[in-house]
Design a protein around this motif. Structure first.
Motif, PDB file in Angstrom:
ATOM      1  N   ILE A 297       0.799  -1.222   0.000  1.00 38.70           N
ATOM      2  CA  ILE A 297       0.000   0.000   0.000  1.00 38.70           C
ATOM      3  C   ILE A 297       0.832   1.274   0.000  1.00 38.70           C
ATOM      4  O   ILE A 297       0.301   2.339  -0.282  1.00 38.70           O
ATOM      5  N   VAL A 298       2.131   1.170   0.300  1.00 44.42           N
ATOM      6  CA  VAL A 298       2.932   2.403   0.315  1.00 44.42           C
ATOM      7  C   VAL A 298       2.874   3.156  -1.021  1.00 44.42           C
ATOM      8  O   VAL A 298       2.657   4.367  -1.023  1.00 44.42           O
TER       9      VAL A 298
ATOM     10  N   PHE B   7      -0.193   5.149  -1.229  1.00 52.34           N
ATOM     11  CA  PHE B   7      -0.140   6.280  -0.304  1.00 52.34           C
ATOM     12  C   PHE B   7       0.690   7.416  -0.862  1.00 52.34           C
ATOM     13  O   PHE B   7       0.345   8.583  -0.708  1.00 52.34           O
ATOM     14  N   GLN B   8       1.808   7.064  -1.489  1.00 55.36           N
ATOM     15  CA  GLN B   8       2.650   8.106  -2.069  1.00 55.36           C
ATOM     16  C   GLN B   8       1.887   8.834  -3.165  1.00 55.36           C
ATOM     17  O   GLN B   8       1.941  10.059  -3.264  1.00 55.36           O
TER      18      GLN B   8
ATOM     19  N   ALA C 232      -0.573  11.101  -1.489  1.00 54.13           N
ATOM     20  CA  ALA C 232       0.096  12.285  -0.940  1.00 54.13           C
ATOM     21  C   ALA C 232       0.323  13.317  -2.041  1.00 54.13           C
ATOM     22  O   ALA C 232       0.106  14.513  -1.844  1.00 54.13           O
ATOM     23  N   HIS C 233       0.722  12.837  -3.216  1.00 49.78           N
ATOM     24  CA  HIS C 233       0.987  13.779  -4.301  1.00 49.78           C
ATOM     25  C   HIS C 233      -0.280  14.399  -4.858  1.00 49.78           C
ATOM     26  O   HIS C 233      -0.281  15.583  -5.209  1.00 49.78           O
TER      27      HIS C 233
ATOM     28  N   LEU D  29      -1.248  17.057  -2.479  1.00 44.74           N
ATOM     29  CA  LEU D  29      -0.357  18.200  -2.685  1.00 44.74           C
ATOM     30  C   LEU D  29      -0.829  19.034  -3.880  1.00 44.74           C
ATOM     31  O   LEU D  29      -0.956  20.260  -3.797  1.00 44.74           O
TER      32      LEU D  29
ATOM     33  N   THR E 215       3.378  26.149  -0.919  1.00 46.53           N
ATOM     34  CA  THR E 215       4.219  25.128  -0.305  1.00 46.53           C
ATOM     35  C   THR E 215       5.696  25.470  -0.476  1.00 46.53           C
ATOM     36  O   THR E 215       6.546  24.683  -0.138  1.00 46.53           O
TER      37      THR E 215
ATOM     38  N   PHE F 292       1.900  22.511   5.874  1.00 42.79           N
ATOM     39  CA  PHE F 292       1.979  21.085   6.134  1.00 42.79           C
ATOM     40  C   PHE F 292       0.657  20.514   6.645  1.00 42.79           C
ATOM     41  O   PHE F 292       0.281  19.403   6.265  1.00 42.79           O
TER      42      PHE F 292
ATOM     43  N   LEU G  52      -1.915  19.354   4.263  1.00 42.69           N
ATOM     44  CA  LEU G  52      -1.426  18.224   3.455  1.00 42.69           C
ATOM     45  C   LEU G  52      -1.549  16.913   4.224  1.00 42.69           C
ATOM     46  O   LEU G  52      -2.062  15.920   3.718  1.00 42.69           O
ATOM     47  N   VAL G  53      -1.029  16.896   5.480  1.00 41.30           N
ATOM     48  CA  VAL G  53      -1.052  15.637   6.241  1.00 41.30           C
ATOM     49  C   VAL G  53      -2.443  15.286   6.728  1.00 41.30           C
ATOM     50  O   VAL G  53      -2.787  14.111   6.773  1.00 41.30           O
TER      51      VAL G  53
ATOM     52  N   LEU H  21      -4.481  13.230   4.310  1.00 36.60           N
ATOM     53  CA  LEU H  21      -3.791  11.965   4.036  1.00 36.60           C
ATOM     54  C   LEU H  21      -4.029  10.974   5.176  1.00 36.60           C
ATOM     55  O   LEU H  21      -4.432   9.826   4.951  1.00 36.60           O
ATOM     56  N   ILE H  22      -3.821  11.432   6.414  1.00 31.59           N
ATOM     57  CA  ILE H  22      -3.949  10.522   7.557  1.00 31.59           C
ATOM     58  C   ILE H  22      -5.411  10.124   7.767  1.00 31.59           C
ATOM     59  O   ILE H  22      -5.734   8.941   7.907  1.00 31.59           O
TER      60      ILE H  22
ATOM     61  N   SER I 160      -6.903   7.749   5.117  1.00 28.94           N
ATOM     62  CA  SER I 160      -6.391   6.379   5.153  1.00 28.94           C
ATOM     63  C   SER I 160      -6.892   5.639   6.391  1.00 28.94           C
ATOM     64  O   SER I 160      -7.118   4.435   6.342  1.00 28.94           O
TER      65      SER I 160
END
Lengths: 196, 258
Positions: free
Chosen positions: B155-156, B159-160, B163-164, B167, B177, B188, B191-192, B195-196, B199
């Motif tokens: 899953i990484v 996730f990447q 994240a993009h 962004l 940014t 930041f 953005l986070v 994402l968090i 997920s």
């Protein structure tokens, strides 16, 4: 291993790989936006807080193993033990309810950061010769130029970088816990329910 | 993923994952136990390089080693050189002396890191993580651990990508940014956060999927991955483990004698 298995519901089990992916994705986002913090243990601390010390320790350990395993950052595995302790500490802080209050969350970050600095320094010194091949080596060089020995310089570097990073991480975890629906939080039993 | 595993494994790739793991552990132990730079380099030249050549990934292996090692090497040569005390000064720079002793320490640490990081790199280049996990589960590692590692690796990349796209989405709404540190720190949070939270919200579905497939049921399971082990390899693994123990014992004796 037995205590580990018992504390593992299916929710915890599926949370851990997602948390590891959060560690990696946010850590890379921090690099991308050029924030001078690592921010690569948000997932580990989140699991510790929600699911307890065992799950937190496992997340930290496997996170570093995967950094090495996938070739994203090969030296990571040497610090897997430190990551495990960071996760276990998060479980203890979660049980005490600290991440629910912003200043207690920051205090938890400070304690975690200092612990990480002291535990990482001997590894950096005796396994890596006192350098990590990154920008933080400048701090090591400065500390040595004022007369500290190799171990001392690495403790100094860690004390400079780690508490800031872990305080920011705990602050983010505090905000995430506020934003998560109570229905989600109720699936996990480690974190003391917040009052009000 | 940087593993270059071909479809029909040959040579080093075809070895049982535990055999490869034992080989790399021996390299690690040897790197830590050998007392001189030349002896440690001999482990790299005599064990890791031939294995990489056998696995037909010599070029990629050397490139990765170079990329991983260069920053460590530069920092070691500078910091150990200038700050290790010793009688032989090679260079003077203001109040600082660059010592021969420091350079030697830097070379010893560099060679050890080269073998240690090289062994980990090579193991991953020639071993599929799921096969390694399967082999470890067969030796008693809990299934849950294998699930965590394999799922995280899968899953990484998504996730990447997420994240993009977050962004990009926030930038298109005017989020800055780039610029001063305070601007980047403030950028930041938006953005986070998404994402968090996004997920975490999907893990309930994953839990239901696992439960529906009786993941936590006790008993034997069949696996899609079948591993080939031979008697020769089992013997080789024992010999390698004994060699590792012998190296540690020899090192301890040398240490006491000194």
């Amino acid at each position: 291993m037995d205590g580990l298995k018992r504390s593992f519901g299916t929710m915890t089990l599926v949370l851990i790989p997602v948390a590891i992916a959060i560690n990696i994705a946010v850590g890379q986002l921090a690099l991308f936006v050029k924030v001078p913090l690592y921010l690569d243990s948000i997932g580990t601390i989140l699991v510790g807080v929600l699911a307890g010390p065992w799950a937190g320790a496992l997340t930290g350990f496997l996170s570093n193993a995967i950094w090495t395993l996938a070739g994203w950052y090969t030296p990571a595995f040497a610090f897997a033990g430190v990551a495990a302790i960071i996760g276990a500490l998060a479980g203890v802080f979660g049980r005490a309810g600290w991440p629910n209050v912003w200043w207690k969350a920051i205090l938890a970050g400070l304690i975690t950061g200092l612990t990480a600095a002291i535990l990482s320094a001997p590894i950096a010194t005796y396994v890596f010769g006192g350098v990590m091949g990154s920008g933080t080596d400048v701090i090591v060089a400065m500390a040595r130029s004022i007369g500290l020995d190799s171990l001392g310089a690495n403790i100094a570097q860690g004390t400079f970088s780690d508490p800031m990073d872990k305080m920011a991480t705990y602050l983010i975890v505090f905000l995430v816990l506020r934003a998560l629906p109570l229905r989600f939080l109720a699936r996990f039993t480690n974190l003391k329910a917040r009052s009000g | 993923m940087n593993s270059e595993v071909s479809r029909t494994p040959t040579g080093l790739h075809a070895l049982h994952p535990l055999t490869k793991l034992t080989l790399m552990l021996l390299a690690l132990v040897a790197a830590a136990a050998m007392p001189t730079t030349l002896a440690v380099l001999a482990v790299f030249l005599g064990l890791l390089l031939p294995l990489a050549a056998w696995g037909r990934c010599l070029g990629a292996f050397l490139r990765t080693c170079l990329r991983v090692m260069t920053p460590f090497f530069i920092s070691l040569v500078l910091i150990q050189g200038f700050f290790t005390p010793g009688p032989t000064a090679l260079l003077r720079l203001g109040p600082f002396r660059y010592t021969l002793e420091g350079l030697l320490v830097a070379l010893l640490f560099s060679s050890r890191l080269l073998v240690g990081l090289g062994a980990a790199t090579l193991l991953m280049m020639v071993t599929r993580p799921d096969a390694l996990m399967r082999a470890l589960v067969a030796r008693g590692l809990p299934n849950q651990i294998a699930y965590i590692v394999v799922t995280a690796l899968q899953i990484v990349p998504t996730f990447q990508a997420r994240a993009h796209s977050i962004l990009d989405a926030q930038r298109s709404r005017g989020l800055e940014t780039e610029g001063r540190l305070i601007v980047r720190l403030r950028a930041f949070a938006p953005l986070v956060g998404p994402l968090i939270l996004s997920s975490l919200m999907e893990i309930e579905e994953r839990a239901i999927a696992l439960e529906a497939r009786a993941f936590n049921r006790a008993g034997r399971r069949t696996s899609l991955i079948s591993l080939r082990d031979t008697r020769g390899q089992a013997l080789l693994r024992r010999v390698l483990l004994l060699a590792g123990l012998a190296l540690v014992a020899a090192r301890l004796m040398l240490w006491r004698a000194a």
